[in-house]
Write an enzyme that holds these catalytic residues in place. Structure first.
Site, PDB file in Angstrom:
ATOM      1  N   THR A 178       1.701   1.522   4.110  1.00 52.24           N
ATOM      2  CA  THR A 178       0.550   2.377   4.429  1.00 52.24           C
ATOM      3  C   THR A 178       1.140   3.717   4.808  1.00 52.24           C
ATOM      4  O   THR A 178       2.329   3.805   5.105  1.00 52.24           O
ATOM      5  CB  THR A 178      -0.238   1.789   5.636  1.00 52.24           C
ATOM      6  OG1 THR A 178      -1.022   0.681   5.197  1.00 52.24           O
ATOM      7  CG2 THR A 178      -1.164   2.775   6.295  1.00 52.24           C
ATOM      8  N   THR A 217       0.102   0.389  10.799  1.00 51.15           N
ATOM      9  CA  THR A 217       0.542  -0.211   9.542  1.00 51.15           C
ATOM     10  C   THR A 217       0.928  -1.655   9.817  1.00 51.15           C
ATOM     11  O   THR A 217       1.502  -1.957  10.865  1.00 51.15           O
ATOM     12  CB  THR A 217       1.736   0.543   8.913  1.00 51.15           C
ATOM     13  OG1 THR A 217       2.273  -0.245   7.837  1.00 51.15           O
ATOM     14  CG2 THR A 217       2.846   0.839   9.915  1.00 51.15           C
TER      15      THR A 217
HETATM   16  N1  ASP Z   1      -2.517  -2.121   7.181  1.00 56.39           N
HETATM   17  C1  ASP Z   1      -2.619  -2.162   5.763  1.00 56.39           C
HETATM   18  C2  ASP Z   1      -3.683  -3.120   5.367  1.00 56.39           C
HETATM   19  O1  ASP Z   1      -3.757  -4.186   5.922  1.00 56.39           O
HETATM   20  C3  ASP Z   1      -1.365  -2.563   5.058  1.00 56.39           C
HETATM   21  C4  ASP Z   1      -0.070  -2.188   5.705  1.00 56.39           C
HETATM   22  O2  ASP Z   1       0.022  -1.264   6.462  1.00 56.39           O
HETATM   23  O3  ASP Z   1       0.910  -2.825   5.428  1.00 56.39           O
HETATM   24  O4  ASP Z   1      -4.411  -2.826   4.453  1.00 56.39           O
END
Ligand code: ASP
Length: 314
Positions: free
Chosen positions: A174, A225
């Site tokens: 992210t 994230t």
């Molecule tokens: N937080 C993001 C989601 O769950 C993905 C990530 O940051 O890895 O969509």
């Protein structure tokens, strides 16, 4: 006039250091530096934190190294569905879009929606139509696809078939930014492709105000994230602000507690960047690394992928 500060992340889906070449890590750090410069230029000129976080996130959306915009993750059907949100800590105004299949820079659409004011959150085809009507750039799905994401989807499908565990990098990523401007106002922005092989229509925490993105003047600004389902359940962004405001915890204690105690207890990858009302910065993560960078109130700038910090010039 308060001091200015900026922090960014490019996701906690970072591989162990020895699994990529030094050159590949250096390229990712270079783009983190570009994002920091874009955001800091706004703050340095006396601009608003909301403009700074948008500018920083756009650079990372355009970079193939991070899971947002160009280079976003693919879902179970091999499609990109993009989520983003932005929040102004001064007014608590916010804009969010989810499951967009065409918006080149989802964070710009979130910002335009915030300014439009008729809704905080638009999803799917309605978000795409809104962006088109507002004159924002739209792209075919192929624009968002990079060879790395195609490989990651294949790897995730192979893991699912074999019942094996994927690496953090194969799973997610992210981008996000938080900032404090010279007038003392905070802002946060987050943009993502979600996680690789996610179910069709799945929406994560990144566009959910209070979960993946939150900003409130006097408290802090947060961009997260990691496994979004848990960020939503713990309402992470708002929870960090609440601990700072109501428990009187310092930013490091509040942010670190959520990532290293609450979320780590679920055995999920998680990280965030946060800045408080006086410009303190926190960037905890519980994975092998997190793409990140910040500019302190003294004007010192750093980027990092793993433990080692690299000081850069702005
Ligand atoms: N937080 C993001 C989601 O769950 C993905 C990530 O940051 O890895 O969509």
């Amino acid at each position: 006039m308060t001091k200015i500060a900026l922090a960014i992340h490019g996701g906690c889906g970072v591989l162990p250091q020895d699994s990529m070449t030094a050159q590949e890590w250096a390229e990712a750090r270079l783009d983190l530096g570009h994002a920091l410069r874009a955001g800091y230029a706004v703050l340095k000129a006396g601009g608003r934190s909301i403009d700074a976080v948008e500018a920083a996130v756009v650079v990372m959306e355009d970079s193939p190294h991070f899971n947002a915009g160009h280079g976003a993750a693919l879902n179970e059907h091999g499609l990109h569905e993009l989520d983003a949100s932005i929040m102004d800590g001064q007014t608590l105004e916010a804009g969010a879009i989810s499951a967009s299949r065409v918006i080149r820079n989802p964070i710009k659409a979130a910002r335009v929606l915030m300014e439009d004011g008729r809704a905080v959150f638009l999803t799917g085809p309605a978000a795409d139509t809104f962006a088109g009507e507002k004159g924002l750039a739209v792209e075919p799905q192929s624009y968002f696809t990079t060879p790395k994401r195609v490989e990651a989807l294949q790897a995730m499908k192979a893991h699912a078939a074999a019942g094996t565990e994927a690496t953090e990098n194969e799973k997610h990523g992210t981008v996000g930014a938080v900032a404090l401007d010279a007038d003392g106002h905070l802002a946060a922005a987050t943009s993502t492709g979600g996680y690789t092989n996610k179910p069709d229509g799945r929406v994560g925490d990144s566009p959910v105000i209070g979960a993946g993105t939150y900003a409130r003047d006097g408290a802090c600004a947060v961009s997260g994230t990691g496994k979004g389902e848990f960020f939503i359940r713990y309402v992470v962004g708002h929870e960090v602000a609440a601990r700072v405001s109501y428990l009187g915890q310092d930013l490091e204690t509040a942010a670190g507690g959520l990532i290293n105690d609450d979320l780590a207890a679920h055995d999920i990858g998680a990280g965030l960047v946060a800045v408080d009302a006086t410009g303190n910065i926190s960037a905890p993560y519980n994975t092998p690394g997190m793409f990140r960078g910040w500019v302190t109130t003294e004007g010192k700038a750093f980027v990092a992928t793993h433990e080692e910090l690299y000081e850069i010039t702005l």
